[in-house]
Design an enzyme around this catalytic site. Structure first.
Site, PDB file in Angstrom:
ATOM      1  N   HIS A  77       1.474   2.616   3.419  1.00 43.96           N
ATOM      2  CA  HIS A  77       1.800   1.677   4.495  1.00 43.96           C
ATOM      3  C   HIS A  77       1.007   0.489   4.798  1.00 43.96           C
ATOM      4  O   HIS A  77       0.508  -0.056   3.933  1.00 43.96           O
ATOM      5  CB  HIS A  77       1.190   3.047   5.223  1.00 43.96           C
TER       6      HIS A  77
ATOM      7  N   HIS B 117      -0.595   5.356  -1.604  1.00 41.05           N
ATOM      8  CA  HIS B 117      -1.055   6.581  -1.461  1.00 41.05           C
ATOM      9  C   HIS B 117      -0.742   7.488  -2.784  1.00 41.05           C
ATOM     10  O   HIS B 117       0.452   7.037  -3.268  1.00 41.05           O
ATOM     11  CB  HIS B 117      -0.525   7.023  -0.112  1.00 41.05           C
TER      12      HIS B 117
END
Length: 177
Positions: A77, A153
Site C-alpha cells: 500500500h 505487509h
C-alpha cells in the site's frame, strides 16, 4: 462581424482551450516518475525498489523485492505519511485515502487511493511486481503520492477488512521521491 468581435471570439476560444488543457493536466500525467527504496522493518529481511510512472489516467507501479516469505502474498500500500522512522513503520500512518473511501479491491472505485494488489513471492522470497492503477497522481498535490510512503505487509490483503485489509505488520517501508 467587425474585427474587434472576431478578436474577442478568438481570444475567448484560446482561453477556453488553455483551461481545458489545465483541467486535463490535473487528472492525468505525461511520464512523471517517482521511486522508493524500501528498507526492512519489524525485524524482517524484506526490502525492495519501486517506481511509479504516470501514463495518462493510470500509474504504472513496478517493483523488485527480496527477503519476503517464500511462495506467499504480502499486502502492499501507499501510506499517508512520508515517514518510515519507526521500527515497525507505524510512523507512515494509515493508507493514503484522500477521498475517504472504504478499503477495498484496487481499481474498483470503492477503495483507498493507496490500495494496491498484493505482492506474490517466489520460492526464494523474491518478487517482481507490476500493476497499472488509477486514483492517485505522481506529484505532491492532494491526490499525489510524492512525499508519502510505500509499505509491504507480512500477510496478504483480504481487500475486505476495514480499515486496512488485515495484512499484518509492516515489514518494509520507503519514502516516495
Amino acid at each position: 462581424m467587425n474585427l474587434n468581435k472576431k478578436r474577442l471570439i478568438i481570444s475567448l476560444s484560446a482561453v477556453g482551450s488553455l483551461l481545458l488543457v489545465a483541467c486535463q493536466s490535473m487528472e492525468q500525467g505525461t511520464g512523471q516518475k517517482a521511486s522508493a527504496t524500501l528498507d526492512s522493518r519489524s525485524g524482517s529481511q524484506a526490502k525492495g525498489e519501486v517506481t511509479f510512472v504516470w501514463q495518462g489516467h493510470d500509474v504504472l507501479v513496478s517493483g523488485k523485492f527480496s527477503g519476503l516469505k517464500p511462495n506467499a502474498e504480502q499486502g502492499f500500500h501507499v501510506h499517508e505519511k512520508g515517514d518510515c522512522s519507526a521500527p515497525d513503520a507505524t510512523s507512515a500512518g494509515g493508507h493514503f485515502n484522500p477521498d475517504t473511501k472504504m478499503h477495498g479491491m484496487p481499481n474498483s472505485g470503492m477503495n483507498h487511493a493507496g490500495d494496491m494488489p498484493n505482492i506474490k513471492s517466489d520460492a526464494n522470497g523474491n518478487a517482481v511486481y507490476s500493476a497499472k492503477l488509477h486514483g492517485f497522481a505522481v506529484n505532491s498535490g492532494a491526490n499525489g503520492i510524492v512525499g508519502r510512503s510505500v509499505v509491504v505487509h507480512r500477510d496478504p490483503d483480504d481487500y475486505k477488512s476495514q480499515p486496512a485489509g488485515n495484512s499484518g505488520p509492516r515489514i518494509a517501508c520507503g519514502l516516495i521521491k
